[in-house]
Design an enzyme around this catalytic site. Structure first.
Site, PDB file in Angstrom:
ATOM      1  N   ASP A  18       0.925  -1.165   0.066  1.00 13.05           N
ATOM      2  CA  ASP A  18       0.007   0.128  -0.154  1.00 13.05           C
ATOM      3  C   ASP A  18       0.924   1.210  -0.088  1.00 13.05           C
ATOM      4  O   ASP A  18       2.198   1.288   0.518  1.00 13.05           O
ATOM      5  CB  ASP A  18      -0.940  -0.069   1.171  1.00 13.05           C
ATOM      6  CG  ASP A  18      -1.705   1.270   1.367  1.00 13.05           C
ATOM      7  OD1 ASP A  18      -2.485   1.488   0.382  1.00 13.05           O
ATOM      8  OD2 ASP A  18      -1.390   1.923   2.452  1.00 13.05           O
ATOM      9  N   ASP A  20      -0.165   4.969   0.547  1.00 16.19           N
ATOM     10  CA  ASP A  20      -0.605   6.148   1.525  1.00 16.19           C
ATOM     11  C   ASP A  20      -0.453   5.741   2.999  1.00 16.19           C
ATOM     12  O   ASP A  20      -1.478   4.864   3.294  1.00 16.19           O
ATOM     13  CB  ASP A  20      -1.683   6.961   1.226  1.00 16.19           C
ATOM     14  CG  ASP A  20      -1.696   7.460  -0.281  1.00 16.19           C
ATOM     15  OD1 ASP A  20      -0.870   8.319  -0.249  1.00 16.19           O
ATOM     16  OD2 ASP A  20      -2.326   6.710  -0.907  1.00 16.19           O
ATOM     17  N   GLU A  27      -0.602  11.278   4.707  1.00 13.85           N
ATOM     18  CA  GLU A  27      -1.909  11.714   5.135  1.00 13.85           C
ATOM     19  C   GLU A  27      -2.086  13.281   5.241  1.00 13.85           C
ATOM     20  O   GLU A  27      -3.324  13.772   5.171  1.00 13.85           O
ATOM     21  CB  GLU A  27      -2.198  10.770   6.279  1.00 13.85           C
ATOM     22  CG  GLU A  27      -2.674   9.413   5.894  1.00 13.85           C
ATOM     23  CD  GLU A  27      -3.536   9.115   4.927  1.00 13.85           C
ATOM     24  OE1 GLU A  27      -4.768   9.847   4.752  1.00 13.85           O
ATOM     25  OE2 GLU A  27      -3.717   7.943   4.218  1.00 13.85           O
ATOM     26  N   ARG A  86      -5.154  19.731  -5.997  1.00 10.77           N
ATOM     27  CA  ARG A  86      -4.596  20.040  -4.798  1.00 10.77           C
ATOM     28  C   ARG A  86      -3.275  19.155  -4.075  1.00 10.77           C
ATOM     29  O   ARG A  86      -2.395  19.447  -3.626  1.00 10.77           O
ATOM     30  CB  ARG A  86      -5.656  20.530  -3.828  1.00 10.77           C
ATOM     31  CG  ARG A  86      -6.646  21.339  -3.903  1.00 10.77           C
ATOM     32  CD  ARG A  86      -7.763  21.527  -2.938  1.00 10.77           C
ATOM     33  NE  ARG A  86      -8.759  22.479  -3.691  1.00 10.77           N
ATOM     34  CZ  ARG A  86      -8.715  23.733  -3.336  1.00 10.77           C
ATOM     35  NH1 ARG A  86      -7.875  24.323  -2.741  1.00 10.77           N
ATOM     36  NH2 ARG A  86      -9.649  24.600  -4.040  1.00 10.77           N
ATOM     37  N   SER A 119      -2.526   0.741  -4.538  1.00 10.73           N
ATOM     38  CA  SER A 119      -3.013   2.030  -3.811  1.00 10.73           C
ATOM     39  C   SER A 119      -4.529   2.443  -4.374  1.00 10.73           C
ATOM     40  O   SER A 119      -4.936   2.199  -5.378  1.00 10.73           O
ATOM     41  CB  SER A 119      -2.107   3.161  -4.081  1.00 10.73           C
ATOM     42  OG  SER A 119      -2.561   4.260  -3.607  1.00 10.73           O
ATOM     43  N   ASP A 177      -1.549  -0.203   6.230  1.00 12.52           N
ATOM     44  CA  ASP A 177      -1.704   0.524   7.235  1.00 12.52           C
ATOM     45  C   ASP A 177      -2.907   0.669   7.987  1.00 12.52           C
ATOM     46  O   ASP A 177      -3.120   1.168   9.099  1.00 12.52           O
ATOM     47  CB  ASP A 177      -1.140   2.038   7.027  1.00 12.52           C
ATOM     48  CG  ASP A 177      -1.889   2.709   6.122  1.00 12.52           C
ATOM     49  OD1 ASP A 177      -2.469   3.694   6.824  1.00 12.52           O
ATOM     50  OD2 ASP A 177      -2.269   2.389   5.157  1.00 12.52           O
TER      51      ASP A 177
END
Length: 237
Positions: A18, A20, A27, A86, A119, A177
């Site tokens: 994974d 992130d 995060e 963003r 992901s 996670d």
């Protein structure tokens, strides 16, 4: 403890990461991007505690929940484009790789272990982070949940990762996670090393299915401990 790791006998193991919260501490950037996107649509009270509820699920799924929760009428693809723009700006500027995870990736690469990222982020985001952190040379293959029918906790993204590696799911070990990712790994028939990003989620029932749990998260995880476990549990053929 020295960062030099000995050679380990890992058999036919492949490793699926994974991104992130597992490989990189992205995060905080997602949180900042979310604040900006939600503010554009009139939501100005989004907090870190709110953000933690969405750790481990795809951006597109998160946006669907936001639309329902906050009554946002704009199309999901419009919010997704705003959020991704963003986030990419923040990610390109600074994304931190967890040091022991980098060491782990470096060692697996040196040992010739097949690796891939799976992901919930977009392909563009994954590519930008791997390139910006210098991981591309070590870990160049990836699959995004945008490329499969269902995101985590469905197993689709992990099964596609195994297919792209040409490895049976049972020979794959997932590093995750978040609880949805742990559930997805279990559903895919893969072993799982869990390193919870949100400490309060370490007791989530999904983590009871994992094979190795670092309850203390990244502060507890070491590349050496992960390699030693991989050696002990490696399939022989």
């Amino acid at each position: 403890m020295s960062d030099h790791l000995p050679a380990y006998r890992l058999g036919t193991t492949a490793v699926v990461f994974d991104l992130d919260g597992t490989l990189v501490d992205s995060e905080p950037n997602y949180f900042r991007a979310a604040i900006g996107t939600l503010a554009r649509y009139g939501v100005t009270d989004f907090t870190w505690a709110d953000h933690e509820k969405y750790v481990g699920i795809s951006t597109l799924e998160t946006i669907g929940i936001w639309k329902r929760r906050y009554g946002i009428t704009a199309p999901a693809d419009e919010l997704l484009a705003d959020m991704n723009a963003r986030y990419l700006e923040l990610a390109r500027a600074e994304t931190h790789v967890f040091p022991q995870m980098r060491l782990f990736v470096e060692h697996l690469h040196a040992e010739g272990v097949p690796m891939i990222v799976a992901s919930g982020s977009s392909p563009e985001t994954i590519d930008a982070i791997l390139a910006g952190t210098g991981l591309t040379g070590l870990l160049s293959r990836y699959v995004s949940a945008d490329e499969v029918e269902h995101g985590k906790p469905a197993p689709d993204v992990f099964l596609e990762a195994a297919r792209r590696l040409g490895v049976a799911p049972g020979h794959c070990v997932v590093l995750e996670d978040a609880a949805p990712g742990a559930a997805a790994a279990h559903a895919a028939g893969m072993r799982c090393i869990a390193v919870p990003y949100v400490a309060a989620q370490a007791g989530d029932p999904a983590f009871t299915t994992v094979d190795l749990l670092f309850k203390g998260g990244q502060e507890e995880f070491t590349a050496r401990a992960a390699c030693e476990w991989l050696e002990r549990s490696a399939p022989s053929s």
